[in-house]
Design a protein around this motif. Sequence first.
Motif, PDB file in Angstrom:
ATOM      1  N   GLN A 225       0.847  -1.196   0.000  1.00  0.00           N
ATOM      2  CA  GLN A 225       0.000   0.000   0.000  1.00  0.00           C
ATOM      3  C   GLN A 225       0.887   1.251   0.000  1.00  0.00           C
ATOM      4  O   GLN A 225       1.959   1.260   0.605  1.00  0.00           O
ATOM      5  CB  GLN A 225      -0.900   0.014   1.232  1.00  0.00           C
ATOM      6  CG  GLN A 225      -1.824  -1.194   1.343  1.00  0.00           C
ATOM      7  CD  GLN A 225      -2.630  -1.183   2.618  1.00  0.00           C
ATOM      8  OE1 GLN A 225      -3.521  -0.368   2.805  1.00  0.00           O
ATOM      9  NE2 GLN A 225      -2.311  -2.111   3.516  1.00  0.00           N
ATOM     10  N   SER A 226       0.433   2.297  -0.660  1.00  0.00           N
ATOM     11  CA  SER A 226       1.244   3.519  -0.708  1.00  0.00           C
ATOM     12  C   SER A 226       0.358   4.719  -1.019  1.00  0.00           C
ATOM     13  O   SER A 226      -0.744   4.586  -1.561  1.00  0.00           O
ATOM     14  CB  SER A 226       2.341   3.401  -1.770  1.00  0.00           C
ATOM     15  OG  SER A 226       1.776   3.275  -3.068  1.00  0.00           O
ATOM     16  N   SER A 227       0.861   5.895  -0.651  1.00  0.00           N
ATOM     17  CA  SER A 227       0.165   7.137  -0.973  1.00  0.00           C
ATOM     18  C   SER A 227       1.173   8.276  -0.976  1.00  0.00           C
ATOM     19  O   SER A 227       2.183   8.232  -0.273  1.00  0.00           O
ATOM     20  CB  SER A 227      -0.962   7.428   0.023  1.00  0.00           C
ATOM     21  OG  SER A 227      -0.435   7.658   1.308  1.00  0.00           O
ATOM     22  N   VAL A 228       0.885   9.293  -1.789  1.00  0.00           N
ATOM     23  CA  VAL A 228       1.731  10.477  -1.894  1.00  0.00           C
ATOM     24  C   VAL A 228       0.823  11.691  -1.922  1.00  0.00           C
ATOM     25  O   VAL A 228      -0.222  11.691  -2.592  1.00  0.00           O
ATOM     26  CB  VAL A 228       2.592  10.451  -3.174  1.00  0.00           C
ATOM     27  CG1 VAL A 228       3.458  11.712  -3.257  1.00  0.00           C
ATOM     28  CG2 VAL A 228       3.470   9.210  -3.213  1.00  0.00           C
ATOM     29  N   SER A 229       1.188  12.727  -1.171  1.00  0.00           N
ATOM     30  CA  SER A 229       0.401  13.961  -1.185  1.00  0.00           C
ATOM     31  C   SER A 229       1.325  15.153  -0.996  1.00  0.00           C
ATOM     32  O   SER A 229       2.458  15.012  -0.529  1.00  0.00           O
ATOM     33  CB  SER A 229      -0.670  13.942  -0.094  1.00  0.00           C
ATOM     34  OG  SER A 229      -0.072  13.868   1.191  1.00  0.00           O
ATOM     35  N   ALA A 240      -0.534  21.732  13.939  1.00  0.00           N
ATOM     36  CA  ALA A 240      -1.476  21.232  12.926  1.00  0.00           C
ATOM     37  C   ALA A 240      -1.095  19.801  12.559  1.00  0.00           C
ATOM     38  O   ALA A 240       0.080  19.408  12.626  1.00  0.00           O
ATOM     39  CB  ALA A 240      -1.455  22.123  11.690  1.00  0.00           C
ATOM     40  N   HIS A 241      -2.091  19.017  12.169  1.00  0.00           N
ATOM     41  CA  HIS A 241      -1.876  17.632  11.746  1.00  0.00           C
ATOM     42  C   HIS A 241      -1.985  17.552  10.228  1.00  0.00           C
ATOM     43  O   HIS A 241      -3.008  17.954   9.650  1.00  0.00           O
ATOM     44  CB  HIS A 241      -2.900  16.708  12.394  1.00  0.00           C
ATOM     45  CG  HIS A 241      -2.738  16.569  13.875  1.00  0.00           C
ATOM     46  ND1 HIS A 241      -3.261  17.467  14.771  1.00  0.00           N
ATOM     47  CD2 HIS A 241      -2.078  15.630  14.619  1.00  0.00           C
ATOM     48  CE1 HIS A 241      -2.956  17.084  16.000  1.00  0.00           C
ATOM     49  NE2 HIS A 241      -2.243  15.988  15.938  1.00  0.00           N
ATOM     50  N   TYR A 242      -0.940  17.040   9.594  1.00  0.00           N
ATOM     51  CA  TYR A 242      -0.892  16.935   8.140  1.00  0.00           C
ATOM     52  C   TYR A 242      -1.026  15.469   7.735  1.00  0.00           C
ATOM     53  O   TYR A 242      -0.231  14.628   8.159  1.00  0.00           O
ATOM     54  CB  TYR A 242       0.419  17.522   7.607  1.00  0.00           C
ATOM     55  CG  TYR A 242       0.523  19.011   7.832  1.00  0.00           C
ATOM     56  CD1 TYR A 242       0.101  19.921   6.853  1.00  0.00           C
ATOM     57  CD2 TYR A 242       1.009  19.518   9.039  1.00  0.00           C
ATOM     58  CE1 TYR A 242       0.181  21.291   7.077  1.00  0.00           C
ATOM     59  CE2 TYR A 242       1.089  20.888   9.261  1.00  0.00           C
ATOM     60  CZ  TYR A 242       0.671  21.765   8.274  1.00  0.00           C
ATOM     61  OH  TYR A 242       0.735  23.122   8.500  1.00  0.00           O
ATOM     62  N   HIS A 243      -2.049  15.204   6.926  1.00  0.00           N
ATOM     63  CA  HIS A 243      -2.381  13.833   6.555  1.00  0.00           C
ATOM     64  C   HIS A 243      -1.328  13.268   5.607  1.00  0.00           C
ATOM     65  O   HIS A 243      -1.083  13.811   4.535  1.00  0.00           O
ATOM     66  CB  HIS A 243      -3.761  13.816   5.887  1.00  0.00           C
ATOM     67  CG  HIS A 243      -4.267  12.442   5.606  1.00  0.00           C
ATOM     68  ND1 HIS A 243      -4.927  12.110   4.439  1.00  0.00           N
ATOM     69  CD2 HIS A 243      -4.204  11.300   6.337  1.00  0.00           C
ATOM     70  CE1 HIS A 243      -5.265  10.839   4.462  1.00  0.00           C
ATOM     71  NE2 HIS A 243      -4.837  10.326   5.607  1.00  0.00           N
ATOM     72  N   VAL A 244      -0.713  12.165   6.024  1.00  0.00           N
ATOM     73  CA  VAL A 244       0.295  11.505   5.194  1.00  0.00           C
ATOM     74  C   VAL A 244      -0.364  10.475   4.293  1.00  0.00           C
ATOM     75  O   VAL A 244      -0.044  10.346   3.111  1.00  0.00           O
ATOM     76  CB  VAL A 244       1.362  10.829   6.080  1.00  0.00           C
ATOM     77  CG1 VAL A 244       2.436  10.167   5.220  1.00  0.00           C
ATOM     78  CG2 VAL A 244       1.986  11.847   7.025  1.00  0.00           C
ATOM     79  N   GLY A 245      -1.304   9.711   4.850  1.00  0.00           N
ATOM     80  CA  GLY A 245      -1.994   8.689   4.076  1.00  0.00           C
ATOM     81  C   GLY A 245      -2.730   7.721   4.973  1.00  0.00           C
ATOM     82  O   GLY A 245      -2.682   7.826   6.206  1.00  0.00           O
ATOM     83  N   ASP A 246      -3.413   6.755   4.346  1.00  0.00           N
ATOM     84  CA  ASP A 246      -4.176   5.730   5.055  1.00  0.00           C
ATOM     85  C   ASP A 246      -3.668   4.347   4.649  1.00  0.00           C
ATOM     86  O   ASP A 246      -3.141   4.153   3.552  1.00  0.00           O
ATOM     87  CB  ASP A 246      -5.667   5.825   4.725  1.00  0.00           C
ATOM     88  CG  ASP A 246      -6.259   7.185   5.068  1.00  0.00           C
ATOM     89  OD1 ASP A 246      -5.845   7.775   6.081  1.00  0.00           O
ATOM     90  OD2 ASP A 246      -7.112   7.670   4.294  1.00  0.00           O
ATOM     91  N   PHE A 247      -3.878   3.380   5.527  1.00  0.00           N
ATOM     92  CA  PHE A 247      -3.572   1.992   5.185  1.00  0.00           C
ATOM     93  C   PHE A 247      -4.569   1.083   5.890  1.00  0.00           C
ATOM     94  O   PHE A 247      -5.174   1.467   6.904  1.00  0.00           O
ATOM     95  CB  PHE A 247      -2.127   1.625   5.550  1.00  0.00           C
ATOM     96  CG  PHE A 247      -1.826   1.627   7.023  1.00  0.00           C
ATOM     97  CD1 PHE A 247      -1.898   0.457   7.778  1.00  0.00           C
ATOM     98  CD2 PHE A 247      -1.461   2.807   7.676  1.00  0.00           C
ATOM     99  CE1 PHE A 247      -1.609   0.468   9.138  1.00  0.00           C
ATOM    100  CE2 PHE A 247      -1.167   2.819   9.035  1.00  0.00           C
ATOM    101  CZ  PHE A 247      -1.238   1.642   9.764  1.00  0.00           C
ATOM    102  N   ALA A 248      -4.740  -0.107   5.334  1.00  0.00           N
ATOM    103  CA  ALA A 248      -5.687  -1.074   5.884  1.00  0.00           C
ATOM    104  C   ALA A 248      -4.944  -2.320   6.344  1.00  0.00           C
ATOM    105  O   ALA A 248      -3.969  -2.747   5.716  1.00  0.00           O
ATOM    106  CB  ALA A 248      -6.729  -1.447   4.835  1.00  0.00           C
ATOM    107  N   VAL A 249      -5.407  -2.884   7.440  1.00  0.00           N
ATOM    108  CA  VAL A 249      -4.869  -4.143   7.954  1.00  0.00           C
ATOM    109  C   VAL A 249      -5.962  -5.195   7.806  1.00  0.00           C
ATOM    110  O   VAL A 249      -7.001  -5.120   8.463  1.00  0.00           O
ATOM    111  CB  VAL A 249      -4.433  -4.017   9.432  1.00  0.00           C
ATOM    112  CG1 VAL A 249      -3.978  -5.370   9.965  1.00  0.00           C
ATOM    113  CG2 VAL A 249      -3.323  -2.985   9.574  1.00  0.00           C
ATOM    114  N   GLU A 250      -5.735  -6.138   6.910  1.00  0.00           N
ATOM    115  CA  GLU A 250      -6.723  -7.198   6.656  1.00  0.00           C
ATOM    116  C   GLU A 250      -6.427  -8.449   7.462  1.00  0.00           C
ATOM    117  O   GLU A 250      -7.328  -9.180   7.851  1.00  0.00           O
ATOM    118  CB  GLU A 250      -6.740  -7.536   5.160  1.00  0.00           C
ATOM    119  CG  GLU A 250      -7.120  -6.374   4.248  1.00  0.00           C
ATOM    120  CD  GLU A 250      -8.563  -5.931   4.435  1.00  0.00           C
ATOM    121  OE1 GLU A 250      -9.358  -6.728   4.979  1.00  0.00           O
ATOM    122  OE2 GLU A 250      -8.888  -4.790   4.041  1.00  0.00           O
TER     123      GLU A 250
END
Length: 293
Positions: A225-229, A240-250
């Motif tokens: 999983q990966s994300s870029v912003s 302030a809180h800066y959103h890096v990304g989300d991930f899921a644990v299955e």
Amino acid sequence: MGAAVSTSATENDEVPTFSLSSPHTTTLDDVPENCISSLMMSFHPQEICTLARVNKAFHRASSADFVWESKLPSNYKFLLNKLLPQHNNLSSSMSKKEIYAKLCTPNFFDHGTKEIWLDRSSAQVCLFISSKAFKITGIDDRRYWNYVPTEESRFKSVAYLQQMWWVEVIGELEFEFPKGNYSVFFKLQLGKPTKRLGRRVCNLDQVHGWDIKPARFQLSTSDGQSSVSQCYLRGPGEWAHYHVGDFAVEKPNGPTNIKFSLAQIDCTHTKGGLCIDGVVICPKEFSERLKQF
């Protein structure tokens, strides 16, 4: 004649009455404790604590191990090993209620660079990672970075950037998460926190360069999983809180490796005046409650 005698007897006889009342009245004290405990499994932890005040039977039932084990996250044994690595005998002697209470309080591990706790109402896992656990380019050169003591951080200090061309902050964590969706946030502030005459003051003298190009945030996990912003840093003087990304644990109860980063490496200009408290990892639905972290 016989009919007359029969009628007279019926008119003169009294109709008998019967009492259905029992000499013993059933109360809540008569409900078996194991039944009470089984019912409590369907309540939230805070509701269980409220029910424990009803009477002695409810109080005893509320302490049953199987009640609190049903409220603990699936990775609670992993958490105990993290928090009490040298005290396995202690954790084995604790009741499940004591374990739940222990995990609901903030607990530091990895030499005080990480903190973990359970949300009291949902028992979901929350993490906070100190800036001292990160790889920060130039952190050992006091011309660029230093650690500033402050009561505004739960770790009692934050990483502070005075001035630098190349800003890169990288963090990594291997952890066993319960099944669910999680969000990752950097907690940052433009300006140096301090106090003057007992009042909070934020020095903005060295804040510059963050309005020219946005900062880049990245997240990746060991399962692909990966994300870029990208985002401009905002609001000087306020955390302030800066959103890096989300991930899921299955697949719960297995190690997940997480890498996250903050970078502003455009060398056409310097950047400065940035405070890094750390990174928050929490259930995705907690994003609206970030001020408590």
